[in-house]
Scaffold this motif. Structure first.
Motif, mmCIF file in Angstrom:
data_model
loop_
_atom_site.group_PDB
_atom_site.id
_atom_site.type_symbol
_atom_site.label_atom_id
_atom_site.label_comp_id
_atom_site.label_asym_id
_atom_site.label_seq_id
_atom_site.Cartn_x
_atom_site.Cartn_y
_atom_site.Cartn_z
ATOM 1 N N PRO A 69 -12.920 5.273 -6.849
ATOM 2 C CA PRO A 69 -11.706 4.557 -7.279
ATOM 3 C C PRO A 69 -11.707 3.093 -6.871
ATOM 4 O O PRO A 69 -11.132 2.249 -7.567
ATOM 5 C CB PRO A 69 -10.572 5.330 -6.585
ATOM 6 C CG PRO A 69 -11.214 6.033 -5.449
ATOM 7 C CD PRO A 69 -12.600 6.350 -5.892
ATOM 8 N N ILE A 70 -12.354 2.773 -5.737
ATOM 9 C CA ILE A 70 -12.430 1.368 -5.320
ATOM 10 C C ILE A 70 -13.239 0.563 -6.329
ATOM 11 O O ILE A 70 -12.851 -0.542 -6.721
ATOM 12 C CB ILE A 70 -13.059 1.256 -3.916
ATOM 13 C CG1 ILE A 70 -12.142 1.889 -2.872
ATOM 14 C CG2 ILE A 70 -13.328 -0.210 -3.558
ATOM 15 C CD1 ILE A 70 -12.740 1.944 -1.487
ATOM 16 N N LYS A 73 -11.213 0.045 -9.550
ATOM 17 C CA LYS A 73 -10.151 -0.954 -9.406
ATOM 18 C C LYS A 73 -10.733 -2.357 -9.277
ATOM 19 O O LYS A 73 -10.177 -3.319 -9.822
ATOM 20 C CB LYS A 73 -9.289 -0.613 -8.192
ATOM 21 C CG LYS A 73 -8.349 0.554 -8.436
ATOM 22 C CD LYS A 73 -7.589 0.937 -7.203
ATOM 23 C CE LYS A 73 -6.557 2.018 -7.507
ATOM 24 N NZ LYS A 73 -7.122 3.183 -8.199
ATOM 25 N N GLU A 104 -1.875 -1.096 -9.443
ATOM 26 C CA GLU A 104 -3.056 -0.837 -8.622
ATOM 27 C C GLU A 104 -2.798 -1.211 -7.168
ATOM 28 O O GLU A 104 -3.199 -0.487 -6.251
ATOM 29 C CB GLU A 104 -4.259 -1.612 -9.171
ATOM 30 C CG GLU A 104 -4.658 -1.263 -10.607
ATOM 31 C CD GLU A 104 -5.012 0.207 -10.807
ATOM 32 O OE1 GLU A 104 -5.011 0.979 -9.830
ATOM 33 O OE2 GLU A 104 -5.275 0.598 -11.946
ATOM 34 N N VAL A 105 -2.111 -2.334 -6.939
ATOM 35 C CA VAL A 105 -1.789 -2.737 -5.563
ATOM 36 C C VAL A 105 -0.806 -1.751 -4.938
ATOM 37 O O VAL A 105 -0.962 -1.331 -3.781
ATOM 38 C CB VAL A 105 -1.199 -4.164 -5.548
ATOM 39 C CG1 VAL A 105 -0.683 -4.518 -4.159
ATOM 40 C CG2 VAL A 105 -2.256 -5.172 -5.987
ATOM 41 N N VAL A 107 -0.179 1.482 -5.704
ATOM 42 C CA VAL A 107 -0.772 2.796 -5.436
ATOM 43 C C VAL A 107 -1.788 2.710 -4.292
ATOM 44 O O VAL A 107 -1.872 3.617 -3.462
ATOM 45 C CB VAL A 107 -1.420 3.368 -6.713
ATOM 46 C CG1 VAL A 107 -2.254 4.614 -6.404
ATOM 47 C CG2 VAL A 107 -0.343 3.715 -7.731
ATOM 48 N N SER A 108 -2.542 1.618 -4.234
ATOM 49 C CA SER A 108 -3.485 1.447 -3.122
ATOM 50 C C SER A 108 -2.745 1.398 -1.791
ATOM 51 O O SER A 108 -3.186 1.984 -0.790
ATOM 52 C CB SER A 108 -4.303 0.167 -3.312
ATOM 53 O OG SER A 108 -5.135 0.268 -4.450
ATOM 54 N N GLY A 109 -1.587 0.716 -1.771
ATOM 55 C CA GLY A 109 -0.778 0.673 -0.562
ATOM 56 C C GLY A 109 -0.247 2.052 -0.190
ATOM 57 O O GLY A 109 -0.234 2.430 0.991
ATOM 58 N N ARG A 111 -1.633 4.945 -0.939
ATOM 59 C CA ARG A 111 -2.749 5.753 -0.453
ATOM 60 C C ARG A 111 -3.106 5.394 0.989
ATOM 61 O O ARG A 111 -3.413 6.276 1.796
ATOM 62 C CB ARG A 111 -3.967 5.561 -1.362
ATOM 63 C CG ARG A 111 -3.850 6.303 -2.683
ATOM 64 C CD ARG A 111 -5.040 6.062 -3.564
ATOM 65 N NE ARG A 111 -4.967 6.869 -4.780
ATOM 66 C CZ ARG A 111 -5.520 6.543 -5.925
ATOM 67 N NH1 ARG A 111 -6.179 5.401 -6.042
ATOM 68 N NH2 ARG A 111 -5.411 7.337 -6.975
ATOM 69 N N GLU A 112 -3.064 4.103 1.292
ATOM 70 C CA GLU A 112 -3.367 3.681 2.658
ATOM 71 C C GLU A 112 -2.318 4.234 3.630
ATOM 72 O O GLU A 112 -2.657 4.699 4.725
ATOM 73 C CB GLU A 112 -3.404 2.156 2.742
ATOM 74 C CG GLU A 112 -3.762 1.633 4.117
ATOM 75 C CD GLU A 112 -3.852 0.119 4.167
ATOM 76 O OE1 GLU A 112 -4.015 -0.424 5.270
ATOM 77 O OE2 GLU A 112 -3.737 -0.507 3.105
ATOM 78 N N THR A 131 -7.727 4.834 -17.013
ATOM 79 C CA THR A 131 -8.902 4.055 -16.632
ATOM 80 C C THR A 131 -9.793 3.781 -17.836
ATOM 81 O O THR A 131 -10.297 2.662 -18.013
ATOM 82 C CB THR A 131 -9.706 4.795 -15.544
ATOM 83 O OG1 THR A 131 -8.861 5.012 -14.407
ATOM 84 C CG2 THR A 131 -10.916 3.985 -15.114
ATOM 85 N N TYR A 209 2.388 9.172 -9.557
ATOM 86 C CA TYR A 209 1.819 9.177 -8.204
ATOM 87 C C TYR A 209 2.910 8.973 -7.161
ATOM 88 O O TYR A 209 2.931 9.638 -6.119
ATOM 89 C CB TYR A 209 0.759 8.087 -8.085
ATOM 90 C CG TYR A 209 -0.098 8.224 -6.847
ATOM 91 C CD1 TYR A 209 -1.284 8.965 -6.871
ATOM 92 C CD2 TYR A 209 0.278 7.628 -5.649
ATOM 93 C CE1 TYR A 209 -2.067 9.104 -5.736
ATOM 94 C CE2 TYR A 209 -0.505 7.768 -4.510
ATOM 95 C CZ TYR A 209 -1.664 8.501 -4.560
ATOM 96 O OH TYR A 209 -2.427 8.647 -3.424
#
Length: 225
Positions: A69-70, A73, A104-105, A107-109, A111-112, A131, A209
Motif C-alpha cells: 500500500p505504501i 500511495k 490517502e493522508v 487513512v494513513s493517519g 492506520r498509524e 486503486t 474505512y
C-alpha cells in the motif's frame, strides 16, 4: 524479512514512484511525458503482478503486506503532484486530486493510530477498484501531456487560420495534426472523467474505512456507556 520476487517487484515500484517526478527534471517534454508514462504503466503493472504471484506461490510476507500500500500511495501521490503542476492547476484536475490526496493522508493517519488493529480492517474489492481507476486515470492524463506537446511542436509558427484549415480538411494534414488533436481530446476528457470517478471511489472507501475504524476510536468511558 524475506526477499522474494513479489517483494522485489513491490520495492521496484516504490523506487520508481519518485522517478515519475524526476523525469521532468532531466528530460525535455514530450520526452519527460513519455518516460513518466512508460515508467508509471510499468510500475502499475507490477502492482497487478506481485500480489498474484505472492498468492499463487504462497509467498505472502509481512514485508510485502506493509510495502504494497505504501508503494501504491507513493505512485499515486507523486504522479498527481506532477499532473497538477503541468495542468496549470486546472480546477477539473485539482479538485478530484485534492479529494484523493486528502483521503490517502487521512487513512494513513488512521492506520498509524490504530497500529496492529489496522491489519484487521481488510481491503475491500471497492478499494482495489479505486486503486485501479486511479492508476488508469493518471496514465491517461500522462498520455494527454504527450499529445499536447507534439501538437505544440507542430503548430509552432503556424497561424491560427492555417491550423483551422488543416483541422477542417481544407489543407492536407501532412504532420498528423488531426489524429493528434483527437488523441489530445480523448485523453484529456477521458482522463478527467476517470479521475473524478477515482475521486468518488476514493471518498467512498475512505468513509468505509473510517466507519470500520470508529469502534477502535472510542474512549474507554464512551465504550462502557
Amino acid at each position: 524479512m524475506r526477499l522474494n520476487l513479489p517483494n522485489i517487484l513491490t520495492i521496484i515500484r516504490l523506487i520508481a514512484a519518485p522517478g515519475v517526478a524526476v523525469a521532468f527534471l532531466y528530460f525535455n517534454r514530450p520526452g519527460a511525458d513519455w518516460f513518466a508514462l512508460l515508467l508509471f504503466v510499468a510500475a502499475a503493472a507490477t502492482d497487478w503482478i506481485d500480489g498474484r504471484l505472492a498468492r499463487a506461490w504462497g509467498q505472502e510476507t509481512k514485508l510485502g503486506t506493509m510495502l504494497d500500500p505504501i508503494a501504491d500511495k507513493a505512485m499515486v501521490v507523486i504522479a498527481l503532484a506532477v499532473i497538477i503542476g503541468f495542468s496549470g492547476l486546472a480546477p477539473w484536475i485539482l479538485l478530484p486530486a485534492t479529494v484523493i490526496l486528502f483521503r490517502e493522508v487521512f487513512v494513513s493517519g488512521l492506520r498509524e493510530f490504530l497500529g496492529d488493529v489496522a491489519g484487521e480492517l481488510k481491503v475491500t474489492n471497492l478499494a482495489k477498484w479505486k486503486t485501479t481507476v486511479q492508476m488508469v486515470a493518471i496514465a491517461v492524463l500522462f498520455a494527454q501531456g504527450v499529445f499536447e506537446h507534439y501538437i505544440a511542436g507542430i503548430v509552432y509558427g503556424m497561424g491560427e487560420e492555417t491550423m483551422r484549415a488543416v483541422l477542417d480538411g481544407r489543407i492536407e494534414d501532412t504532420q498528423g495534426l488531426i489524429p493528434l488533436t483527437w488523441g489530445l481530446t480523448v485523453s484529456w476528457y477521458g482522463g478527467v472523467v476517470l479521475l473524478w470517478v477515482a475521486a468518488a471511489l476514493t471518498a467512498l472507501t475512505g468513509w468505509d474505512y473510517f466507519n470500520k475504524a470508529r469502534p477502535y476510536l472510542r474512549d474507554e468511558e464512551e465504550a462502557r456507556g
